[in-house]
Design a protein around this motif. Structure first.
Motif, PDB file in Angstrom:
ATOM      1  N   GLN A   1       0.824  -1.199   0.000  1.00 19.13           N
ATOM      2  CA  GLN A   1       0.000   0.000   0.000  1.00 19.13           C
ATOM      3  C   GLN A   1       0.863   1.256   0.000  1.00 19.13           C
ATOM      4  O   GLN A   1       0.526   2.249  -0.644  1.00 19.13           O
TER       5      GLN A   1
ATOM      6  N   ALA B   1       3.624   1.448  -1.479  1.00 20.40           N
ATOM      7  CA  ALA B   1       4.046   1.566  -2.874  1.00 20.40           C
ATOM      8  C   ALA B   1       2.922   2.141  -3.740  1.00 20.40           C
ATOM      9  O   ALA B   1       3.168   2.963  -4.625  1.00 20.40           O
ATOM     10  N   LEU B   2       1.692   1.744  -3.459  1.00 18.84           N
ATOM     11  CA  LEU B   2       0.552   2.297  -4.197  1.00 18.84           C
ATOM     12  C   LEU B   2       0.491   3.808  -4.017  1.00 18.84           C
ATOM     13  O   LEU B   2       0.260   4.562  -4.960  1.00 18.84           O
ATOM     14  N   LEU B   3       0.727   4.261  -2.775  1.00 23.38           N
ATOM     15  CA  LEU B   3       0.684   5.696  -2.502  1.00 23.38           C
ATOM     16  C   LEU B   3       1.813   6.421  -3.214  1.00 23.38           C
ATOM     17  O   LEU B   3       1.698   7.589  -3.543  1.00 23.38           O
ATOM     18  N   ASP B   4       2.918   5.706  -3.421  1.00 27.14           N
ATOM     19  CA  ASP B   4       4.026   6.313  -4.149  1.00 27.14           C
ATOM     20  C   ASP B   4       3.755   6.358  -5.646  1.00 27.14           C
ATOM     21  O   ASP B   4       4.600   6.800  -6.417  1.00 27.14           O
ATOM     22  N   GLY B   5       2.608   5.861  -6.051  1.00 27.48           N
ATOM     23  CA  GLY B   5       2.245   5.965  -7.450  1.00 27.48           C
ATOM     24  C   GLY B   5       2.439   4.699  -8.258  1.00 27.48           C
ATOM     25  O   GLY B   5       2.295   4.711  -9.471  1.00 27.48           O
ATOM     26  N   TYR B   6       2.774   3.609  -7.592  1.00 30.20           N
ATOM     27  CA  TYR B   6       2.906   2.348  -8.314  1.00 30.20           C
ATOM     28  C   TYR B   6       1.519   1.814  -8.658  1.00 30.20           C
ATOM     29  O   TYR B   6       0.557   2.059  -7.945  1.00 30.20           O
TER      30      TYR B   6
ATOM     31  N   ALA C   1      -6.953   7.841   2.190  1.00 26.60           N
ATOM     32  CA  ALA C   1      -5.771   7.516   1.400  1.00 26.60           C
ATOM     33  C   ALA C   1      -6.110   6.679   0.164  1.00 26.60           C
ATOM     34  O   ALA C   1      -5.307   6.574  -0.754  1.00 26.60           O
TER      35      ALA C   1
ATOM     36  N   PRO D   1      -4.866   5.465  -5.094  1.00 27.06           N
ATOM     37  CA  PRO D   1      -4.099   6.123  -4.023  1.00 27.06           C
ATOM     38  C   PRO D   1      -2.972   7.007  -4.550  1.00 27.06           C
ATOM     39  O   PRO D   1      -2.745   8.097  -4.029  1.00 27.06           O
ATOM     40  N   GLY D   2      -2.298   6.557  -5.586  1.00 24.92           N
ATOM     41  CA  GLY D   2      -1.144   7.290  -6.093  1.00 24.92           C
ATOM     42  C   GLY D   2      -1.494   8.615  -6.729  1.00 24.92           C
ATOM     43  O   GLY D   2      -0.638   9.465  -6.933  1.00 24.92           O
TER      44      GLY D   2
ATOM     45  N   ILE E   1      -1.274  12.160  -1.417  1.00 21.45           N
ATOM     46  CA  ILE E   1      -1.401  12.006   0.023  1.00 21.45           C
ATOM     47  C   ILE E   1      -0.181  11.258   0.543  1.00 21.45           C
ATOM     48  O   ILE E   1       0.278  10.310  -0.077  1.00 21.45           O
TER      49      ILE E   1
END
Ligand code: ATP
Ligand code: MG
Lengths: 288, 369
Positions: free
Chosen positions: A182, A184-189, B62, B84-85, B89
């Motif tokens: 997750q 990594a998902l937030l980092d845009g992956y 998120a 999310p990306g 956030i």
């Protein structure tokens, strides 16, 4: 004040000595057949039925087994069987990994309707004795032209290896914190990249362990190649038994030599991937 | 940490709901219609007991959890359907979520690389300095203490310079001294870069000290949303009054007594307290809330509650007297100022400023004003 703890010292008590003795006994007992087989493989034809430990050893048997001479004696091409065993088992493991890794990931990450039933069903393939399913398979294989082919063997051995791979890897994925992906998902992956870049490398030891076990199980399988192959795709397990004669003369020394050679590939595989197996232990800590 | 500071954005939750549906179990409503309007650059503390839905709320914002109903807006943009990306956030996870094979430095740079940000190395160095972790940069997560991991997780959430920052218990594993330092540094960074921030916490001191405004949550609903002063001085209901404040507020039964223009509340057999409440009928049974800090000895001509000191604890800066009141179940705690010493067995008359005597409806727990 504080009691000193001496590393590497164990107090000798009656109990601990007894336990050690028991272990030694068990060790000798379990290694004895292997030692016996090594000795047998080194004996000449004339000595093969003796039980002496003292004899003049020869390495000829290994050469015989692998060469045309062995084929002439028993009508089985052992070297060819070795190759097709590698192809069959390698193929089955590869297929199991390609399909099993995503399946294990899905099963480990998400609960969905019937997910537990599906997992159980996959395991249940292993409940039925192979002898029970092999006869209908024989008929099907004969009619579809899969009999005695590498594809046919890969398909049937995959029934053995897939449940193993999925069950082992599912628990690895379950133990892996979902928050890693997750993050990594937030980092845009994307989902897929997060899986490939984050989750997959972390379960590499699991993949190595599952692949090794699956390979060994496939390698040791006897019933399927016995019934579903002939000379073309036959495997080491079946070929070894041919040296026992089947009506003609029995070559115990050649059988032992063939069995030893046949045990080498899984051993080599285990040694090659050992590195990954051990490295897995130091990675564990995700939390605390 | 570069010149590309994002414009602060507001964060709005409209009737946000989350129902977990697990097979073979009753559907569980973890968040039951949350409304929050968070202003650009504001720091919000989300405070509530364990299991009240704080983490679930953060995860929905998120994008790591689906939204059952309602809207999430960042600025004017509705984001609940974005991956999310794409939401811009930063999240500090409760479990740190550090990548074990990579060093701290690589962990921090990971997200920057994913976006192809230039100058990652300098940014890592700068954030590490701000959070006092330069010496940790070459270590692997496995060799860090939990407090250190927590700081790294915080750094990773900050480094991408997101418009909205969500931190789940960011300081819970730090020791007392570190907690104060990192808390201050967090606040300074937040001010400097204007992240709109939600900090989830169990710890009310942390919430009171960090937050511009705080939301007190209970069982999936926001019980009160306001500045720390409002929450502390003007609790909306019994839950908020009880949850915020240390030592805990005293809650006991009483009966409203109107005397001319004044409203009193009868406590126990012989006591009365004057209260500033206007809207209460004579004879109504109520729950009275009185903070230990607000209780004080009554003046001679003032209404009060006679009480006998059962236990007195002296903490030097202040003392805590546990007193018994005839006719009141349970005990009442009174905080005495420095230099005042009560003794066990003393009989005191207790009173408080009328606007500090809170009345709550006995059934609903709502505040009577
Ligand atoms: N995936 C899930 N499936 C079912 N129920 C869940 C799931 N995740 C959380 N819950 C439930 O939702 C409720 C709220 O959980 P949440 O993690 O948001 O609490 P929290 O306020 O963060 O608590 P804490 O302070 O302990 O971290 C809990 O009762 C929890 O059991
Ligand atoms: Mg939580």
């Amino acid at each position: 004040m504080a009691t000193e703890i001496k590393p590497g010292r164990k107090r000798l008590t009656l109990g601990s000595v007894g336990a050690d003795l028991l272990l030694v006994f068990w060790f000798v007992f379990s290694l004895f057949p292997i030692a016996w087989m090594v000795l047998l493989a080194l004996k000449t034809d004339t000595e093969q039925t003796t039980t002496y430990f003292a004899f003049s050893p020869t390495f000829d048997n290994f050469g015989t087994v692998m060469s045309q001479r062995g084929t002439d004696l028993t009508s089985v091409d052992f070297a060819g069987a070795l190759v097709s065993s590698v192809l069959n088992c390698g193929g089955a493991v590869l297929v199991s990994l390609l399909i099993g890794i995503p399946a294990a990931y899905a099963a480990g990450r998400w609960k969905y309707r019937g997910s537990e039933d599906l997992m159980f069903q996959m395991l249940s393939f292993r409940f039925a004795p192979e002898l029970m399913v092999v006869v209908p398979l024989f008929v099907i294989y004969n009619q579809t032209g899969l009999f005695d082919t590498t594809y046919g063997m890969i398909w049937v051995l995959q029934l053995v290896t897939m449940p193993l791979v999925v069950w082992i890897l599912r628990s690895y994925f379950q133990d892996l914190s979902a928050e890693l992906e997750q993050a990594a998902l937030l980092d845009g992956y994307t989902r897929r990249r997060a899986f490939v870049m984050v989750a997959l490398p972390l379960v590499r030891p699991g993949i190595a362990a599952a692949a090794l076990l699956a390979f060994i199980f496939a390698w040791n399988n006897y019933v399927f190649p016995l019934i579903l192959t002939d000379s073309n795709a036959t495997t080491v397990t079946v070929a070894v038994t041919k040296f026992l004669g089947g009506g003609g003369q029995a070559y115990y020394n050649l059988t032992a030599a063939a069995a030893l050679i046949g045990a080498l590939p899984p051993l080599l595989l285990a040694l090659t991937i050992q590195r990954y197996l051990v490295r897995g232990l130091s990675f564990g800590a995700v939390k605390a | 940490m570069t010149t590309t500071t994002a414009e602060p954005a507001s964060l709005t939750l409209e009737n946000l709901r989350k129902t977990y549906v697990a097979r073979g179990r009753e559907p569980f409503e973890a968040v039951k219609g949350m409304d929050l309007k968070i202003r650009p650059g504001e720091l919000i503390a989300l405070l509530g007991p364990s299991g009240c839905g704080k983490t679930t709320t953060l995860r929905m914002i998120a994008g790591l959890e689906t939204v059952t109903a309602g809207n999430i807006k960042i600025g004017d943009r509705v984001v609940q359907d974005l991956p999310p990306g794409k939401r811009d956030i930063g999240v500090g996870f409760e479990s740190y979520a550090l990548y074990p094979p990579l060093s701290v430095r690589e962990n921090l740079a990971y997200g920057l690389k994913a976006r192809g940000v230039k100058g990652a190395r300098e940014m890592v160095g700068r954030i590490a300095e701000r959070l006092e972790m330069t010496e940790l940069l070459e270590l692997r997560p496995a060799s860090l203490s939990s407090g250190q991991k927590q700081r790294v997780a915080l750094a990773r959430a900050l480094i991408r310079n997101p418009r909205v920052l969500l931190l789940d218990e960011p300081l819970s594993h730090l020791d007392a001294a570190q907690r104060q330092r990192v808390r201050r540094e967090l606040k300074v960074l937040q001010r400097e870069f204007g992240y709109t921030t939600i900090v989830v916490t169990h710890d009310q001191l942390e919430a009171l000290s960090l937050a511009d405004r705080m939301a007190v949550m209970n069982a999936g609903v926001v019980e009160q949303f306001g500045t720390p002063d409002e929450i502390y001085d003007n609790p909306a209901n019994v839950f908020v009054a009880d949850f915020v404040g240390e030592p805990k507020i005293n809650l006991f039964e009483g009966t409203v007594e109107r005397r001319g223009g004044d409203v009193h509340v009868r406590v126990g057999r012989e006591g009365t307290l004057r209260t500033a409440v206007g809207d209460a009928d004579d004879g109504r049974p109520v729950t009275v809330g009185l903070r230990p800090q607000d209780a004080r000895p009554a003046a001679d001509d003032e209404a009060g509650v006679p009480a006998e000191v059962a236990v007195y604890e002296d903490f030097m800066e202040f003392g805590l007297a546990t007193v018994e009141v005839a006719g009141v179940d349970g005990r009442i705690v009174v905080q005495t100022p420095h230099g005042v010493h009560w003794r066990r067995g003393d009989i005191r008359r207790i009173a408080a400023r009328p606007d500090r005597v809170y009345l709550f409806d006995t059934d609903s727990g709502g505040r009577i004003r």
